[in-house]
Design an enzyme around this catalytic site. Structure first.
Site, PDB file in Angstrom:
ATOM      1  N   ASP A 246      19.887 -20.570  56.479  1.00  0.00           N
ATOM      2  CA  ASP A 246      20.755 -19.779  57.354  1.00  0.00           C
ATOM      3  C   ASP A 246      20.404 -19.996  58.823  1.00  0.00           C
ATOM      4  O   ASP A 246      21.274 -20.270  59.648  1.00  0.00           O
ATOM      5  CB  ASP A 246      20.628 -18.287  57.025  1.00  0.00           C
ATOM      6  CG  ASP A 246      21.316 -17.927  55.725  1.00  0.00           C
ATOM      7  OD1 ASP A 246      22.058 -18.763  55.195  1.00  0.00           O
ATOM      8  OD2 ASP A 246      21.101 -16.802  55.237  1.00  0.00           O
ATOM      9  N   ASP A 259      16.722 -15.466  56.762  1.00  0.00           N
ATOM     10  CA  ASP A 259      17.755 -15.393  55.724  1.00  0.00           C
ATOM     11  C   ASP A 259      18.521 -14.084  55.910  1.00  0.00           C
ATOM     12  O   ASP A 259      17.942 -13.000  55.855  1.00  0.00           O
ATOM     13  CB  ASP A 259      17.101 -15.439  54.335  1.00  0.00           C
ATOM     14  CG  ASP A 259      18.072 -15.880  53.257  1.00  0.00           C
ATOM     15  OD1 ASP A 259      19.048 -16.574  53.585  1.00  0.00           O
ATOM     16  OD2 ASP A 259      17.850 -15.528  52.087  1.00  0.00           O
ATOM     17  N   LYS A 261      21.097 -11.332  54.680  1.00  0.00           N
ATOM     18  CA  LYS A 261      21.626 -10.788  53.428  1.00  0.00           C
ATOM     19  C   LYS A 261      22.499  -9.569  53.733  1.00  0.00           C
ATOM     20  O   LYS A 261      22.230  -8.816  54.668  1.00  0.00           O
ATOM     21  CB  LYS A 261      20.492 -10.368  52.485  1.00  0.00           C
ATOM     22  CG  LYS A 261      19.588 -11.512  52.051  1.00  0.00           C
ATOM     23  CD  LYS A 261      20.335 -12.541  51.209  1.00  0.00           C
ATOM     24  CE  LYS A 261      19.431 -13.658  50.761  1.00  0.00           C
ATOM     25  NZ  LYS A 261      20.174 -14.720  50.034  1.00  0.00           N
TER      26      LYS A 261
END
Length: 340
Positions: A246, A259, A261
């Site tokens: 990412d 990352d 989420k």
């Protein structure tokens, strides 16, 4: 009250009170009431004592210890004796043996000792963005999905069946489709923000579907700087797996694989993110062993954003924690390789 008035009347007439309390008369007529000071002439019914209902013989020692006075406190030995009397001897069992810590057969270090970092890194303001190529190498996501623990697979399947029961098969398919779409829009909006595309970010921020997620991560974005990679492919040259990172940037001065989420439920601790730490560790190892990247990473960051705009939970992974999850990832990768 009647007795008091009677005594008052007697006291007014001399000699009457003395006659009343003569010894022979008192002994015969009022042997016990002649000197009474209480106005109560009847006896109350004795209140039942709860201790009398106890099996005195069976609980003899315990009753004695409770009702008797002791000058010294009980010792652990006497307490165990009383417990043994009441409940019998304790069940003797061995404590559960901790599972042996497994070590990967093909261990590869998280940090690449052979990778040379140039003295002067490229000063390009644009983060790296390498496209993901289709190959026979497994992706990090695929490895984690196929080596999921039975317990985790059970809970995932139970959640799926519950949602199908509520929404129906078509409704559940539409629900998951919207989740993936929201995730893609959220990542695209973050990419626009990091690339300083103000107009695009503003337009995407107005999208109702992701406006809550963007509001959720605002306090985290303030701590991110020096973005080096966005939505960029990585592959581990030695272990032969790949993935799509990412973001790689500095979080509070530490270079991290980040990352992003999205979640509808709070995930305040790292353990609530299930296999996400293993995913981050796998990406870190891949970057460090990928010749396309002229830097190495030792930290990770998982940011859980919420649709309702609640402040996101950033879970920072220091080098020691990343190393622990790296070993777990290697074991999962070996398990996947053995199965296939």
């Amino acid at each position: 009250l009647v007795r008091m008035k009677f005594l008052q009347l007697l006291s007014r007439k001399p000699g009457r009170l003395e006659m009343l309390f003569q010894i022979p008369f008192c002994q015969k007529q009022f042997p016990y009431l002649c000197l009474a000071t209480s106005t109560c002439l009847y006896s109350k019914k004795k209140k039942a004592n709860s201790y009398e209902q106890v099996d005195q013989e069976k609980y003899k020692n315990l009753v004695y210890s409770v009702t008797s006075y002791k000058t010294s406190a009980q010792t652990p030995e006497t307490i165990f004796e009383e417990d043994n009397l009441l409940y019998g001897p304790p069940d003797k069992h061995r404590p559960p043996v901790k599972a042996e810590t497994k070590t990967p057969k093909n261990w590869v270090p998280l940090i690449n000792p052979n990778k040379r970092i140039p003295l002067l890194n490229s000063d390009s303001n644009l983060p790296m963005k390498i496209s993901l190529q289709k190959t026979k190498m497994p992706s990090v996501t695929r490895v984690l999905q196929q080596t999921m623990s039975p317990q985790q697979a059970f809970y995932l399947e139970r959640w799926k069946q519950k949602m199908i029961l509520e929404l129906g098969k078509d409704g559940f398919a539409e629900y998951t489709k919207n989740l993936f779409l929201q995730g893609e829009l959220f990542h695209a909006a973050l990419e626009s923000i990091f690339l300083s595309e103000d107009m695009a970010a503003k337009e995407q921020g107005e999208d109702v579907a992701i406006s809550g997620y963007l509001s959720s991560v605002q306090h985290v974005l303030k701590d991110i700087s020096e973005v080096k990679a966005l939505e960029s492919a990585v592959h581990h040259e030695t272990l032969q797996y790949l993935g799509l990172v990412d973001c790689v940037a500095k979080y509070r001065g530490q270079l991290c694989v980040i990352d992003w989420k999205t979640s509808e439920k709070p995930k305040p601790s790292l353990k609530n993110t299930f296999d996400n730490p293993l995913q981050v560790a796998a990406y870190i190892g891949a970057i460090n062993h990928d010749a396309n990247y002229d830097f190495q990473v030792s930290c990770g960051l998982i940011v859980v954003a919420y649709k309702n705009g609640f402040p996101a939970h950033p879970h920072f992974m220091d080098p020691d924690l990343c190393s622990q999850y790296w070993n777990k990832w290697l074991l999962r990768l070996e398990e996947y390789t053995d199965r296939n």
